[in-house]
Design an enzyme around this catalytic site. Structure first.
Site, PDB file in Angstrom:
ATOM      1  CE1 TYR A  63      -4.028   1.474  -0.297  1.00 59.93           C
ATOM      2  CE2 TYR A  63      -4.634  -0.750   0.696  1.00 59.93           C
ATOM      3  CZ  TYR A  63      -5.046   0.237  -0.169  1.00 59.93           C
ATOM      4  OH  TYR A  63      -6.159   0.640  -0.572  1.00 59.93           O
ATOM      5  CD  GLU A  65      -4.469   5.651   0.835  1.00 64.72           C
ATOM      6  OE1 GLU A  65      -5.588   5.478   0.682  1.00 64.72           O
ATOM      7  OE2 GLU A  65      -4.182   6.220   2.065  1.00 64.72           O
ATOM      8  CG  ASP A 209      -6.094  11.481 -24.430  1.00 57.19           C
ATOM      9  OD1 ASP A 209      -5.104  10.916 -24.290  1.00 57.19           O
ATOM     10  OD2 ASP A 209      -7.197  11.120 -24.362  1.00 57.19           O
ATOM     11  CB  THR A 235      -2.189   4.392 -22.268  1.00 62.72           C
ATOM     12  OG1 THR A 235      -1.598   4.401 -23.771  1.00 62.72           O
ATOM     13  CG2 THR A 235      -3.442   4.825 -22.500  1.00 62.72           C
ATOM     14  CE  LYS A 238      -4.625   3.072 -25.703  1.00 60.39           C
ATOM     15  NZ  LYS A 238      -5.655   4.093 -25.992  1.00 60.39           N
ATOM     16  NE  ARG A 244      -4.831  -3.784 -20.213  1.00 62.65           N
ATOM     17  CZ  ARG A 244      -4.912  -3.300 -21.351  1.00 62.65           C
ATOM     18  NH1 ARG A 244      -5.750  -1.942 -21.587  1.00 62.65           N
ATOM     19  NH2 ARG A 244      -4.562  -3.740 -22.374  1.00 62.65           N
TER      20      ARG A 244
HETATM   21  C1  PLP Z   1      -6.844   4.399 -25.288  1.00 64.61           C
HETATM   22  C2  PLP Z   1      -7.163   5.733 -24.862  1.00 64.61           C
HETATM   23  C3  PLP Z   1      -7.642   6.322 -23.758  1.00 64.61           C
HETATM   24  C4  PLP Z   1      -7.789   5.398 -22.427  1.00 64.61           C
HETATM   25  O1  PLP Z   1      -7.170   4.524 -21.992  1.00 64.61           O
HETATM   26  P1  PLP Z   1      -7.506   3.598 -21.112  1.00 64.61           P
HETATM   27  O2  PLP Z   1      -6.232   2.811 -20.440  1.00 64.61           O
HETATM   28  O3  PLP Z   1      -8.419   2.541 -21.576  1.00 64.61           O
HETATM   29  O4  PLP Z   1      -8.537   4.272 -19.929  1.00 64.61           O
HETATM   30  C5  PLP Z   1      -7.838   7.841 -23.665  1.00 64.61           C
HETATM   31  N1  PLP Z   1      -7.498   8.459 -24.542  1.00 64.61           N
HETATM   32  C6  PLP Z   1      -7.409   7.936 -25.718  1.00 64.61           C
HETATM   33  C7  PLP Z   1      -7.266   9.177 -27.022  1.00 64.61           C
HETATM   34  C8  PLP Z   1      -7.065   6.729 -26.037  1.00 64.61           C
HETATM   35  O5  PLP Z   1      -6.650   6.227 -27.249  1.00 64.61           O
END
Ligand code: PLP
Length: 416
Positions: A63, A65, A209, A235, A238, A244
């Site tokens: 844990y 936090e 994003d 993320t 990817k 993840r």
């Molecule tokens: C994949 C993605 C997310 C979200 O990612 P998660 O890990 O599935 O929550 C947010 N914004 C964009 C543009 C994405 O391609």
């Protein structure tokens, strides 16, 4: 009898197999599925065994936090070091003044970025969902659409390219508090300087994003949003090939607001095993091998786009600059949903997606996973041919399935 856990044991499917054959069978079956079909989902990849080892480690028990040096729990000496390593590596890799590596997912990172910069009811300008925006960019089914007033800009229906002039006009009219750039399916580079210019003109924050292209950015194969955006959300699973999870990058002046927006505002305890795995992935992404990988991912996507266009599919924007592309299979006489089913039967796994034309479902493909397996232009060109064969004629699926099995057998994601 005392139960002793050895590190090898905790990492081994054998242990699971002896204790819980039901779950072990599912895990092994999934490994088999991933190893014998083509993973063309643009958001997926194969993490390295080292990343998997960190994920399956006893750090999962801890844990933590808070942040390194300021935790709400004892015993954080070592996980503090792990998080500092992850943060340092991310800052160096992306040239960012500040990194937060605690976000549990890409969506959590976007939530934190909004929490850091916005108040409920604020107006936000983002790529509309039918044009490739993510759920967190204003879907009524998502917190974003419920708590903020989203205005959508779009892509030009003919070219498929972002309509920067429309985006500027909407910004002037609606005076958003933030502009979001980033997409789940846009195949071209994003002009971050153009977004910055509009954000400055209307006094808005710029949130990038970069969930999809951040791995290409790490490998020098796509432009970086870091010099332009106030906050970058991403993320780690990817193209970046890590565990993840999510992360945030920003300048020092927003560091504290971003950190507080993650914990305690939107999350609880940090997942230290995932953070350690992120550190491993950042280390891998800093190597020349990863730079070569990122460029090969793009080269492969270009070959895939050319191959599918040559087979008669309609490729959005006519090609790609990145790891992903979207196509309309209609010229081959099938819609997106039917196409996904036929391809699945032939061993090719991918997503349907929205296309710039209203009510048309297309297909979204990516080359991150197959490139990790070691496939190059020759294999990708063959995949394009097989892809079209399976689409044109359902009865060709069986033959394609055999060839896919042969191809994946020659390029195993986890040799041995
Ligand atoms: C994949 C993605 C997310 C979200 O990612 P998660 O890990 O599935 O929550 C947010 N914004 C964009 C543009 C994405 O391609």
């Amino acid at each position: 009898m005392p139960v002793t856990h050895t590190l090898e044991g905790s990492l081994s499917v054998d242990v699971l197999g002896r204790q819980d054959p039901e779950l072990a069978e599912i895990l092994l079956g999934e490994l088999e599925r991933q190893s014998t079909t083509l993973q063309l989902i643009a958001a997926e990849n194969f993490t390295s065994p080292a990343v998997l080892a960190a994920l399956g480690s006893p750090l999962a028990n801890k844990y933590a936090e808070g942040y390194p040096g300021a935790r709400h729990h004892g015993g954080c000496e070592l996980v503090d070091v792990a998080e500092r390593v992850a943060v340092d590596r991310a800052q160096v890799l992306f040239g960012a003044e500040h990194a937060n590596v605690q976000s549990h997912s890409g969506s959590s990172a976007v939530l934190a970025a909004y929490a850091a910069l916005l108040r409920p009811g604020d107006t936000v300008l983002a790529l509309g969902l039918p044009h490739g925006g993510h759920l967190t960019h204003g879907s009524p089914a998502n917190f974003s659409g419920r708590w903020f007033d989203f205005i959508g800009y779009g892509v030009d229906p003919e070219s498929g390219l972002i309509d920067y002039e429309q985006m500027r006009a909407l910004a002037r009219t609606h005076r958003p508090k933030a502009i979001v750039c980033g997409s789940i399916s846009y195949p071209r580079h994003i002009d971050y300087a153009a977004f910055r210019d509009v954000a400055d003109e209307v006094g808005a924050y710029l949130i990038a994003d970069a969930a999809h292209p951040i791995g290409l950015v790490a490998g020098g194969a796509a432009p970086s949003p870091v010099p332009y955006a106030d906050v970058v959300c991403a993320t780690t699973h990817k193209v970046l090939r890590g565990p993840r999870g999510g992360m945030l990058l920003c300048g020092s002046e927003l560091a504290e607001r971003v950190d507080r927006a993650v914990f305690p505002f939107t999350q609880g305890g940090a997942q230290m095993h995932t953070i350690a795995a992120k550190a491993v992935a950042f280390g891998e992404a800093a190597t020349p091998a990863f730079t070569a990988y990122a460029h090969q991912v793009v080269a492969n996507a270009r070959v895939l786009a050319q191959g599918l266009a040559a087979e008669g599919l309609a490729v959005t924007t006519g090609g790609t600059d990145t790891h992903l592309l979207t196509v309309d299979p209609a010229p081959l006489g099938v819609d997106g949903r039917t196409a996904r089913g036929r391809l699945a039967a032939a061993g090719m796994v991918l997503d349907t997606c929205a296309l710039p034309h209203p009510d048309v479902r297309g297909l979204r493909l990516g080359t991150a996973a197959v490139t990790t397996q070691g496939m190059g232009e020759a294999e990708i060109a063959r995949i394009a041919v097989l892809f079209a064969a399976a689409l044109r004629d359902e009865s060709a699926g069986r033959g394609v399935r055999e060839e896919v099995r042969d191809l994946t057998g020659r390029f195993p994601p986890y040799p041995g």
